[in-house]
Each structure stands twice: as C-alpha cells, then as structure tokens.
Motif scaffolding. Structure first.
Motif, PDB file in Angstrom:
ATOM      1  N   UNK A   1       3.777   4.666  12.443  1.00  0.00           N
ATOM      2  CA  UNK A   1       4.317   5.287  11.226  1.00  0.00           C
ATOM      3  C   UNK A   1       4.928   6.662  11.510  1.00  0.00           C
TER       4      UNK A   1
ATOM      5  N   UNK B   1      -7.432   1.996   1.052  1.00  0.00           N
ATOM      6  CA  UNK B   1      -7.595   0.686   1.695  1.00  0.00           C
ATOM      7  C   UNK B   1      -8.647   0.778   2.795  1.00  0.00           C
TER       8      UNK B   1
ATOM      9  N   UNK C   1       0.811  -1.226   0.000  1.00  0.00           N
ATOM     10  CA  UNK C   1       0.000   0.000   0.000  1.00  0.00           C
ATOM     11  C   UNK C   1       0.842   1.273   0.000  1.00  0.00           C
ATOM     12  N   UNK C   2       2.049   1.192   0.543  1.00  0.00           N
ATOM     13  CA  UNK C   2       2.859   2.415   0.616  1.00  0.00           C
ATOM     14  C   UNK C   2       4.319   2.052   0.806  1.00  0.00           C
TER      15      UNK C   2
ATOM     16  N   UNK D   1       2.464   7.611  -3.543  1.00  0.00           N
ATOM     17  CA  UNK D   1       2.684   6.170  -3.571  1.00  0.00           C
ATOM     18  C   UNK D   1       2.115   5.549  -2.296  1.00  0.00           C
ATOM     19  N   UNK D   2       0.996   6.087  -1.861  1.00  0.00           N
ATOM     20  CA  UNK D   2       0.388   5.638  -0.611  1.00  0.00           C
ATOM     21  C   UNK D   2      -1.094   5.361  -0.833  1.00  0.00           C
ATOM     22  N   UNK D   3      -1.484   4.125  -0.580  1.00  0.00           N
ATOM     23  CA  UNK D   3      -2.876   3.717  -0.810  1.00  0.00           C
ATOM     24  C   UNK D   3      -3.597   3.456   0.516  1.00  0.00           C
ATOM     25  N   UNK D   4      -3.021   3.897   1.625  1.00  0.00           N
ATOM     26  CA  UNK D   4      -3.632   3.599   2.914  1.00  0.00           C
ATOM     27  C   UNK D   4      -5.067   4.120   2.981  1.00  0.00           C
TER      28      UNK D   4
ATOM     29  N   UNK E   1       4.995   8.736   4.210  1.00  0.00           N
ATOM     30  CA  UNK E   1       5.048   7.812   3.076  1.00  0.00           C
ATOM     31  C   UNK E   1       5.521   8.595   1.845  1.00  0.00           C
ATOM     32  N   UNK E   2       6.110   7.889   0.887  1.00  0.00           N
ATOM     33  CA  UNK E   2       6.456   8.549  -0.375  1.00  0.00           C
ATOM     34  C   UNK E   2       5.151   9.082  -0.970  1.00  0.00           C
TER      35      UNK E   2
ATOM     36  N   UNK F   1       4.419  -0.595   3.715  1.00  0.00           N
ATOM     37  CA  UNK F   1       3.219  -0.865   4.486  1.00  0.00           C
ATOM     38  C   UNK F   1       2.294  -1.671   3.585  1.00  0.00           C
TER      39      UNK F   1
ATOM     40  N   UNK G   1      -1.311  -4.273   3.119  1.00  0.00           N
ATOM     41  CA  UNK G   1      -2.648  -4.541   3.633  1.00  0.00           C
ATOM     42  C   UNK G   1      -2.562  -5.694   4.628  1.00  0.00           C
TER      43      UNK G   1
END
Lengths: 293, 324
Positions: free
Chosen positions: B258, B193, A166-167, B187-190, B183-184, A214, A216
C-alpha cells in the motif's frame, strides 16, 4: 426480507459480466440488482455497450434495477458521468458525497461507501432523498439497530455475503504491484476476478486488493444473524458478487429468509462454494471484521 | 507576528500546529503558531490515544491562553458519532463552543447538521475524515451546512488542490507535514478489520493495545492483533506496525503493497501551495506531543516560517516543539 445483488466490484471480462447478469435475471430469486462500475472509471467503457441489454433483461425478469456510481470520483469526466447516470430513468446508488450533491434531492440509494454511522446521519440523507441505505460494513448489530429504529423513508440494507470493501485510495494497488502507473495500468486487475490476495509475511490470509479498493480477505457470511437484524429493522440484505455460484448463494438466502431452511443449512450450501477466503462475520458481532464469531 | 489576521481577511497561509496536550498547546502558541488543534479525551476525536487530549477545564484554559496570545483553537470532533450515543458528540460540541473554540473540525454528516442548527454562528471546518476531495463534494458541505473551510486529503497533487481552491466555495486547508494516509481518510476500515477498532468508530488506527513485537530467530516480527505487519532482520530498526505501511506478500512479490513507511513533507512545495490558494497548513501529529523529528520535522516549521511566521524567534520556537 428483500435480497439485493450488489454491483460486481471486480474487473470481469465483458462476456463474463453479461453472462453473470443473464443468469441472475433468469435464475436468481432476488428483488433488486445494483449494477455499474464502482471501483475504477477506466473499466466503464467496456461495459457501456453491454449495459443496456443487461438492464433490459433484468427488468424483463422482474428485477428492480439500480445503477451504481463510483466510490471515489476524482476526475471531471468521472463526476460528469455520475451526473449523466443520475439524469437517466433509473434510481442510482451513490457511493461518494459528490454524487449526493449532483442528485439535488432526487430519490436514490446510499451505497456502503458512504459513512452512515448514526441515526442523525440517516435523517440527513433521508431528507436528501435516500430511499435505501446500505450501511458501512464495520457497524455492529447494536448500531444497526439504533439506526434502523429511526428510519422513516429509507430501507436499511446490510452486507450479508461477500468480501467487504474496507478502503478506497487515490492509488491503484494493482498498478503499483505491477510497477505500472494508474494511467497506464494495462487493466491488470482483470486477472484477479475475486481480488488479489494480500498475505502477511507469515502466510496469514489478510486482505485483497482490487484496483483502488482494499477488500477483506475473509468473506462475510451472515446467516443466523439475519433474525436479529430483521428484528432490528433491516429489510434488505446485500449479496456481493463473486465468481462462485451466485445463483446458488442467492437461492440459499431466499430459502433462509422465507423459512425453508435454517442458518446451518445456509452455511452448508455456502461452504460448498469455492470462496476466495475464510468465512467471517466479526463486524456485526462488534468484533474484529476478520474473525468468525 | 505578521501572519495573525482575522478569519476571512487573511492573505498568508495560517500555520496550525497539533496540541495533543495542554503543555503542547502552550508550546505551540509560544512558538508562534497561528492556531492549534486539539480534541477531548474521549472517542469524539480521531487521536483517542492514552495520555493525550483535553478535558473541559483544560480546554477552557487552553483557549483562554491561546486567545491571550492572539492564537486560535480549533477543536477536532472528527470521529463518526456512535449510533444511539449521539449525546456524547453533542456534549463535546457544546463544551467546545462554550470554551470559545474558534472552529469545530467535524466529519460526521449528522453531527455537522446538528452543530449547524445548534450553533448557527459557530465556524465549522470539514475534517479530512470526511474525505471531500472534489468540487461537488465540497459544495455539498458548504451549501447545505455552511462549512467555512475544508481540510483536503493528503493524496492530492498541487494542481488538484489549485483546481479545488479556484472554485472558491470555502477556505482550503492542507496537511503540510506528518503521517500520510494513503487511503481516503475516513473511508478506511483496515484497522477494525484487524483489531475491531477503527478511526471512524473509535478514533484510533492500528491501536497500540493490539501491537506486539516478537523476536523470532534473527527476525523481529511486528504484529497487530496477531497479523504480522512486518518482519525486521536482526538490527534493522522496527517501525510501528501501522497497517497500510506494512510489508506483505501479494502476487508473488513481497513489498509495501500500500505505502512505504514514509511521512508527508511539503517543504519543497510550500510556495506552490500558497500560489494554489491554500489558506492554512496543518502539521499532523497530536499523538506526538512535544516530540517530533529534529531532522526532517524541523525543516518544515522553518519553511513555513518564511510564509506564516516571518519572525526568526518564532521559527526557532516552532522548531523546538518538534524536537524528538
């Protein structure tokens, strides 16, 4: 539908890593194997002795071998190593735009860490030599269809099995958790072979840390969706390695793709596996990635 | 206004302030910002929040006003164009160019390529959302698409910034103050999600529509689409539940896994940034409107003023923008 085994994203010990690929070579009905370190260059030295034998074994077994490169190269040494890998005999998988620059137009695979969100970006990357594009995990089926509809030279691949990355970050969360710095990390990430769970304060399974990545918590499993994706123009699926029986997982996917079993039977096989998290598939349905739809 | 120079000949660091709204744009220009950045009221920009941003007419007025005061307007088109809907991003770029934007801030490779061909003369800046943090990544965008400036990720050290700037491929812009992405960027899908909506696809991170606070016994729980991001004992101030700033359980510990809920402040290192070859300083926070910390935030424009403003009244004006 072609099946790709993605790179091992976790810090497995060398013998475990080599044994995994030996089994994949001999027993897994897959077309392509992508291997090499994606997450942290500090893990690489432990692999370099073994990788030659592993590649040879995979190729002898008829697998198409692609060498993966780092998702977040920052050091000069890391960038130089990508250049060396790119200069070898194998196709490489790029996971950072810096690697695309270094390739200078040579044929390559675009990994899921590169932001390909639309057909115009696909066109640009095809023009630069992309022959396969593994799309970012958050794309819904509608976007995948629109992108695949415009493909010319590149195969379109999607993640069908595994914890989605995810990151990525300049910071190593494994080191941070152990009160260590990235430079003196003692390789603590090797303790968590499917990633280290990050739960909420209410005990919900949420994420997993893996070095600078990071992931899922949920394990993406696409089954019944593959028919739609194949119809949309997806011609490759990616299975991302975990400590469960990846030969059994890939055999079930092969059977599904070849029509020997249906999606329910695939799910039954996968549910028997000791997965690190709940089964999810929300992204491809245009929903939160953490849900099963 | 000593720092106002034409692009390409500038010696001092340019100060770029956020303009979440037309009134914030005017305030920032009046205060002496060298440039402001803003976006359209849709998913083409990464601060696609309710009540923020510009429509076509507002942008035209904003650019005219800024130009009348010798300030520049940079238009952020910094999300990733949705497949099959590229026209929305093309129209936004056309509107920005037509309004007289001094630069487009772009992240999407496809959009950069299209904009370069559609508007060969238009200045393009590479958004931080493109996460170009190395010399080869930056050269890629400069050599293929003629990008004139790159906005660097917020996690780099001064030495790393200096090494990149020394390559001289293009101008370097860095964040000087505000939200800190650990995070970059891009490029972060948190966020998607947890909620289905992400910075890359929707221009939002940890979107407010998914936030809920619940008083549970003596605790206040802060949740994002049902995921508990933090719990605050009675009386403790609760932060906005930004995913990467939460407290979680991991490896037997309860901690900010984080990042701490802190912000970026470069006040102490501004001279070092200038020596490193930085061309421009960006203040994060279009979503903050005119409200910005009076305590910490106010210190930055003062410090920046030493380099970029050089005029006491301009500094005072800038400070006034950032009052919470």
């Amino acid at each position: 539908m072609q099946i790709t085994i993605g790179p091992v994203l976790f810090n497995w010990s060398n013998p475990e890593w080599a044994d995994f690929y030996a089994r994949i070579a001999e027993e897994a009905p897959v077309d392509r194997v992508v291997l090499g370190e994606v997450i942290c260059s500090k893990r690489t030295p432990f692999r370099s002795d073994a990788i030659g034998d592993v590649v040879e074994r995979l190729e002898r077994a008829g697998k198409d071998v692609v060498l993966a490169t780092l998702a977040l190269p920052t050091l000069k040494r890391e960038i130089a190593e990508i250049g060396e890998t790119a200069g070898g005999d194998h196709m490489i998988e790029v996971n950072d735009i810096a690697a695309v620059y270094q390739l200078g137009g040579r044929a390559h695979v675009v990994g899921p860490f590169i932001n390909v969100y639309n057909e115009h970006t696909l066109k640009v990357l095809e023009g630069l030599g992309a022959r396969t594009v593994c799309l970012p995990p958050e794309l819904p089926a509608q976007s995948i269809r629109a992108i695949a509809a415009c493909r010319t030279t590149a195969d379109i691949e999607v993640l069908a099995f595994g914890r989605a990355p995810l990151a990525v970050s300049a910071r190593c969360y494994h080191a941070r958790l152990h009160n260590l710095t990235k430079d003196s990390c003692r390789y603590v990430c090797d303790q968590d072979r499917d990633g280290l769970d990050v739960d909420t304060l209410d005990g919900q399974k949420f994420l997993a840390v893996n070095g600078i990545a990071t992931m899922a918590s949920g394990v993406t499993v696409l089954g019944r969706e593959l028919t739609t994706l194949a119809d949309a123009g997806v011609s490759r699926i990616r299975l991302s390695p975990h400590t469960c029986d990846m030969v059994a997982v890939s055999a079930a996917y092969r059977d599904l793709c070849d029509g020997r079993i249906d999606a329910a039977e695939l799910m039954a096989v996968i549910q028997q596996q000791p997965l690190p998290g709940a089964i999810v598939n929300g992204y491809v349905h245009g929903r939160a990635g953490s849900v099963f739809a | 206004m000593t720092s106002r120079t034409i692009y390409g000949t500038q010696k001092t660091m340019e100060l770029i302030c956020p303009a979440g709204t037309p009134s914030a744009l005017r305030a920032a220009v009046e205060a002496g910002s060298d440039a402001v950045y803003c976006g359209f009221r849709n998913e083409t920009n990464a601060r696609n929040f309710p009540g923020l941003n510009f429509d076509d007419e507002e942008l035209r007025e904003g650019v005219a006003y800024a130009h009348s005061r010798a300030a520049k307007v940079l238009v952020a088109l910094n999300t990733f164009a949705r497949a099959g809907n590229f026209g929305i991003w093309q129209r936004a770029a056309e509107q920005a160019v037509s309004a007289g934007a001094d630069a487009l801030i772009v992240a999407d490779l496809g959009l950069i390529d299209w904009a370069r061909k559609a508007f060969p003369e238009q200045r393009i800046h590479l958004s931080v959302q493109a996460a170009a943090a190395t010399v080869p990544a930056i050269r890629f965008y400069v050599e293929h698409f003629g990008v004139r400036r790159v906005v660097l990720p917020r996690v780099l050290t001064v030495d790393e910034i200096a090494a990149i700037a020394a390559d001289g491929a293009c101008e370097i812009e860095v964040f000087a103050f505000g939200g800190l992405c650990v995070m970059a960027e891009g490029r972060c899908l948190l966020s998607s999600y947890a909620t289905g909506e992400s910075p890359n696809m929707n221009g939002v991170c940890s979107p407010a529509a998914h936030v809920a606070y619940a008083q549970e016994g003596t605790d206040l729980a802060a949740r994002l689409n049902g995921f508990t991001i933090d719990r605050y004992p009675d009386g403790q101030p609760a932060a906005y539940p930004t995913l990467c700033k939460g407290r979680f359980s991991c490896g037997g510990k309860t901690m900010h896994v984080f990042e701490e809920p802190t912000s970026l402040n470069t006040i102490e290192i501004l001279p070092a940034l200038q020596r490193a070859g930085v061309s421009a300083l960006k203040i994060e926070g279009r979503q903050r409107g005119k409200a910005y910390p009076d305590s910490d935030g106010a210190r930055l424009p003062r410090g920046v003023g030493c380099f970029a403003f050089g005029a006491a009244n301009a500094i005072a004006g800038a400070v006034s923008i950032y009052r919470r």
